[in-house]
Design a protein around this motif. Sequence first.
Motif, PDB file in Angstrom:
ATOM      1  N   SER A  71      36.184  33.212  43.473  1.00 34.60           N
ATOM      2  CA  SER A  71      37.284  34.038  42.951  1.00 34.60           C
ATOM      3  C   SER A  71      38.521  33.169  42.765  1.00 34.60           C
ATOM      4  CB  SER A  71      37.626  35.188  43.914  1.00 34.60           C
ATOM      5  OG  SER A  71      38.286  34.678  45.064  1.00 34.60           O
ATOM      6  N   GLY A  72      39.524  33.742  42.106  1.00 31.14           N
ATOM      7  CA  GLY A  72      40.794  33.039  41.973  1.00 31.14           C
ATOM      8  C   GLY A  72      41.504  32.916  43.309  1.00 31.14           C
ATOM      9  N   THR A  73      41.372  33.957  44.124  1.00 27.60           N
ATOM     10  CA  THR A  73      41.991  33.926  45.459  1.00 27.60           C
ATOM     11  C   THR A  73      41.397  32.785  46.282  1.00 27.60           C
ATOM     12  OG1 THR A  73      42.141  36.337  45.297  1.00 27.60           O
ATOM     13  CG2 THR A  73      42.617  35.369  47.439  1.00 27.60           C
ATOM     14  N   ASN A  96      57.696  37.434  42.311  1.00 26.48           N
ATOM     15  CA  ASN A  96      57.103  38.294  41.288  1.00 26.48           C
ATOM     16  C   ASN A  96      55.751  37.733  40.850  1.00 26.48           C
ATOM     17  OD1 ASN A  96      56.858  40.265  39.250  1.00 26.48           O
ATOM     18  ND2 ASN A  96      57.765  38.890  37.737  1.00 26.48           N
ATOM     19  N   THR A  97      54.717  38.050  41.621  1.00 25.30           N
ATOM     20  CA  THR A  97      53.363  37.613  41.260  1.00 25.30           C
ATOM     21  C   THR A  97      52.378  38.638  41.793  1.00 25.30           C
ATOM     22  OG1 THR A  97      51.682  35.838  41.444  1.00 25.30           O
ATOM     23  CG2 THR A  97      53.159  36.129  43.317  1.00 25.30           C
ATOM     24  N   PHE A  98      51.106  38.460  41.440  1.00 19.53           N
ATOM     25  CA  PHE A  98      50.059  39.305  42.010  1.00 19.53           C
ATOM     26  C   PHE A  98      49.912  38.945  43.490  1.00 19.53           C
ATOM     27  CE2 PHE A  98      45.327  40.068  42.478  1.00 19.53           C
ATOM     28  CZ  PHE A  98      45.477  41.438  42.637  1.00 19.53           C
ATOM     29  N   ILE A  99      49.616  39.935  44.295  1.00 22.63           N
ATOM     30  CA  ILE A  99      49.560  39.750  45.755  1.00 22.63           C
ATOM     31  C   ILE A  99      48.629  38.611  46.183  1.00 22.63           C
ATOM     32  CG2 ILE A  99      47.720  41.474  46.077  1.00 22.63           C
ATOM     33  CD1 ILE A  99      50.663  41.370  48.466  1.00 22.63           C
ATOM     34  N   ALA A 100      47.586  38.332  45.377  1.00 23.95           N
ATOM     35  CA  ALA A 100      46.594  37.316  45.760  1.00 23.95           C
ATOM     36  C   ALA A 100      47.216  35.943  45.971  1.00 23.95           C
ATOM     37  CB  ALA A 100      45.482  37.232  44.714  1.00 23.95           C
ATOM     38  N   THR A 101      48.280  35.634  45.251  1.00 20.59           N
ATOM     39  CA  THR A 101      48.934  34.331  45.421  1.00 20.59           C
ATOM     40  C   THR A 101      49.400  34.178  46.870  1.00 20.59           C
ATOM     41  OG1 THR A 101      49.799  34.673  43.172  1.00 20.59           O
ATOM     42  CG2 THR A 101      50.624  32.772  44.386  1.00 20.59           C
ATOM     43  N   ALA A 102      50.064  35.218  47.372  1.00 22.24           N
ATOM     44  CA  ALA A 102      50.566  35.175  48.752  1.00 22.24           C
ATOM     45  C   ALA A 102      49.406  35.275  49.749  1.00 22.24           C
ATOM     46  CB  ALA A 102      51.556  36.312  48.974  1.00 22.24           C
ATOM     47  N   ALA A 170      47.129  29.233  37.980  1.00 19.18           N
ATOM     48  CA  ALA A 170      46.856  29.362  36.539  1.00 19.18           C
ATOM     49  C   ALA A 170      45.882  30.511  36.281  1.00 19.18           C
ATOM     50  CB  ALA A 170      46.315  28.041  36.001  1.00 19.18           C
ATOM     51  N   CYS A 171      45.825  31.462  37.211  1.00 14.46           N
ATOM     52  CA  CYS A 171      44.849  32.558  37.115  1.00 14.46           C
ATOM     53  C   CYS A 171      45.045  33.431  35.881  1.00 14.46           C
ATOM     54  CB  CYS A 171      44.900  33.414  38.380  1.00 14.46           C
ATOM     55  SG  CYS A 171      44.191  32.570  39.813  1.00 14.46           S
ATOM     56  N   GLN A 172      46.237  33.363  35.264  1.00 17.58           N
ATOM     57  CA  GLN A 172      46.479  34.159  34.053  1.00 17.58           C
ATOM     58  C   GLN A 172      46.672  33.261  32.839  1.00 17.58           C
ATOM     59  OE1 GLN A 172      49.741  36.906  34.768  1.00 17.58           O
ATOM     60  NE2 GLN A 172      48.707  37.873  36.496  1.00 17.58           N
ATOM     61  N   PHE A 192      42.190  28.825  38.947  1.00 22.23           N
ATOM     62  CA  PHE A 192      41.910  29.788  37.876  1.00 22.23           C
ATOM     63  C   PHE A 192      41.061  30.921  38.437  1.00 22.23           C
ATOM     64  CE2 PHE A 192      42.848  25.935  35.568  1.00 22.23           C
ATOM     65  CZ  PHE A 192      43.499  26.377  34.419  1.00 22.23           C
ATOM     66  N   SER A 193      41.241  32.104  37.836  1.00 22.74           N
ATOM     67  CA  SER A 193      40.410  33.263  38.170  1.00 22.74           C
ATOM     68  C   SER A 193      39.590  33.636  36.945  1.00 22.74           C
ATOM     69  CB  SER A 193      41.294  34.450  38.548  1.00 22.74           C
ATOM     70  OG  SER A 193      40.551  35.665  38.494  1.00 22.74           O
ATOM     71  N   PHE A 194      38.351  34.052  37.189  1.00 20.46           N
ATOM     72  CA  PHE A 194      37.521  34.586  36.100  1.00 20.46           C
ATOM     73  C   PHE A 194      37.235  36.068  36.317  1.00 20.46           C
ATOM     74  CE2 PHE A 194      36.082  30.027  36.501  1.00 20.46           C
ATOM     75  CZ  PHE A 194      36.858  29.565  35.445  1.00 20.46           C
ATOM     76  N   TYR A 195      38.144  36.749  36.997  1.00 19.28           N
ATOM     77  CA  TYR A 195      38.085  38.203  37.116  1.00 19.28           C
ATOM     78  C   TYR A 195      37.878  38.762  35.691  1.00 19.28           C
ATOM     79  CZ  TYR A 195      39.772  42.934  38.172  1.00 19.28           C
ATOM     80  OH  TYR A 195      39.883  44.284  38.315  1.00 19.28           O
ATOM     81  N   PRO A 196      37.063  39.831  35.539  1.00 22.24           N
ATOM     82  CA  PRO A 196      36.660  40.248  34.186  1.00 22.24           C
ATOM     83  C   PRO A 196      37.793  40.428  33.174  1.00 22.24           C
ATOM     84  CG  PRO A 196      35.390  41.435  35.830  1.00 22.24           C
ATOM     85  CD  PRO A 196      36.397  40.613  36.589  1.00 22.24           C
ATOM     86  N   GLY A 197      38.946  40.904  33.614  1.00 20.36           N
ATOM     87  CA  GLY A 197      40.030  41.170  32.666  1.00 20.36           C
ATOM     88  C   GLY A 197      40.875  39.961  32.310  1.00 20.36           C
ATOM     89  N   LYS A 198      40.600  38.794  32.909  1.00 24.99           N
ATOM     90  CA  LYS A 198      41.409  37.605  32.600  1.00 24.99           C
ATOM     91  C   LYS A 198      41.046  37.071  31.209  1.00 24.99           C
ATOM     92  CE  LYS A 198      43.459  37.981  36.456  1.00 24.99           C
ATOM     93  NZ  LYS A 198      43.564  37.298  37.718  1.00 24.99           N
ATOM     94  N   ASN A 199      41.846  36.160  30.669  1.00 25.59           N
ATOM     95  CA  ASN A 199      41.580  35.648  29.313  1.00 25.59           C
ATOM     96  C   ASN A 199      40.182  35.062  29.195  1.00 25.59           C
ATOM     97  OD1 ASN A 199      44.365  36.125  29.334  1.00 25.59           O
ATOM     98  ND2 ASN A 199      44.700  34.624  27.712  1.00 25.59           N
TER      99      ASN A 199
HETATM  100  C1  LIG Z   1      43.966  37.426  39.183  1.00 28.27           C
HETATM  101  C2  LIG Z   1      44.972  36.630  39.912  1.00 28.27           C
HETATM  102  C3  LIG Z   1      44.694  36.012  41.138  1.00 28.27           C
HETATM  103  C4  LIG Z   1      43.439  36.262  41.925  1.00 28.27           C
HETATM  104  O1  LIG Z   1      42.256  36.091  41.259  1.00 28.27           O
HETATM  105  P1  LIG Z   1      40.931  36.864  41.779  1.00 28.27           P
HETATM  106  O2  LIG Z   1      39.866  36.215  40.965  1.00 28.27           O
HETATM  107  O3  LIG Z   1      41.115  38.293  41.446  1.00 28.27           O
HETATM  108  O4  LIG Z   1      40.785  36.604  43.218  1.00 28.27           O
HETATM  109  C5  LIG Z   1      45.658  35.196  41.698  1.00 28.27           C
HETATM  110  N1  LIG Z   1      46.847  35.008  41.112  1.00 28.27           N
HETATM  111  C6  LIG Z   1      47.165  35.608  39.949  1.00 28.27           C
HETATM  112  C7  LIG Z   1      48.501  35.352  39.351  1.00 28.27           C
HETATM  113  C8  LIG Z   1      46.253  36.441  39.322  1.00 28.27           C
HETATM  114  O5  LIG Z   1      46.590  37.057  38.185  1.00 28.27           O
END
Ligand SMILES: *Cc1c(COP(=O)(O)O)cnc(C)c1O
Length: 394
Positions: A71-73, A96-102, A170-172, A192-199
Amino acid sequence: MSAQMLMQPKQQPPVPFVDLAAQYRTIAAEINQATSKVIEDTDFILGREVNLFEEEFAAFCEAGYAVGVDSGTSALELALRAYDIGPGDEVITAANTFIATALAISHAGAKPVLVDVDPLTHTIDVAGIARAITQHTKAILPVHLYGHPAHMAPIRQLGAKSGIIVIEDACQAHGARYEGKRAGSLGDAAAFSFYPGKNLGAYGDGGMVVTHDREVAERLRMLRNYGQKEKYHHLFRGYNRRLDTLQAAILRVKLKYLERWNAARRFNAKLYHDFLEGTGVVTPAETPGVESVWHLYVVLSEHRDTLRERLVSRGIGASIHYPIPIHLQPAYKDLGYKQGDFPVTEGLASRILSLPMFAELTSEQVQFIAETIREFMSADANRQPSSKVLSQAR
Ligand SMILES: *Cc1c(COP(=O)(O)O)cnc(C)c1O
């Protein structure tokens, strides 16, 4: 046609926030072939497709090495661990970021130190980083939010001056450029994240760490695979955080289309910009020298909540990224921050609105969304653009 029918506004089909099915339809045959092959070969764990995808993704990022993770996390956390960052260390990142960064910083055992963002790009404020550096700071973790790279040149300079590493979130931002260079090649390492909704999205979870440093890449390969280099020889207590071979096979197919899809997003961003002119919502733009990949298209409005309700009532999937800043989340109560600590981030949280953005979005859909916004904004004189709002337009 009756007069009644003529007066009805034309019924528009709904526009989802993101349409993964539309994308799948364009590549279904290739995807199905790629996944069948992995299954027929029973090549499930760290298979051939993982190696090939790592090579291709490193090349895409114009970086030396890429290590696939789950995962990106995980990519963020393992990147920090690869640099021996853990308990007692501080890592500076954006409020100001997605919680996963923290979360990744916390899960590595370090302390997230938050810094407010620049009101124009919504990425981390460089002067704020300089003020937040202490003797415990081990890394700066800028986030390329919405696909727009952070101010990397001054951040790198700060890092170099203070002997602090820089890890890109660089997850986004798959494919974004800063001063001609690709996201993923702008710091010491990048996640980087490859969560389904990412680019570039998998059909499940996935992630990647990219780095120029061969030794760091080697450590990451062990970290993700039980701390072993050779099977059953464990040099340290590693994890099971591997990128799935099936996902790698899917991502290899999709990587071939990424440039085209990002170009379509850039085109759609330009359309939004033109169609939304004069409506009174603030449209986002790129800073000079930057090529955003428009993971999200985020506008600002003082009437965000009612505007969103209007869009949703017309079948338009408008969303908020992110409604509650990290420092105001119960999960991070113990950091001791309070309301008012990050005024730019807090101000954005009540005004930001993410409009549908994906490669397959049509010009007609963008126009329909923009017209719905224009109609809403012009219905009430109070919603007309004020000079205050216009002065913040970029
Ligand atoms: C999606 C995302 C993550 C986490 O990625 P996951 O694959 O969902 O774990 C981390 N940081 C940012 C900025 C993201 O958008």
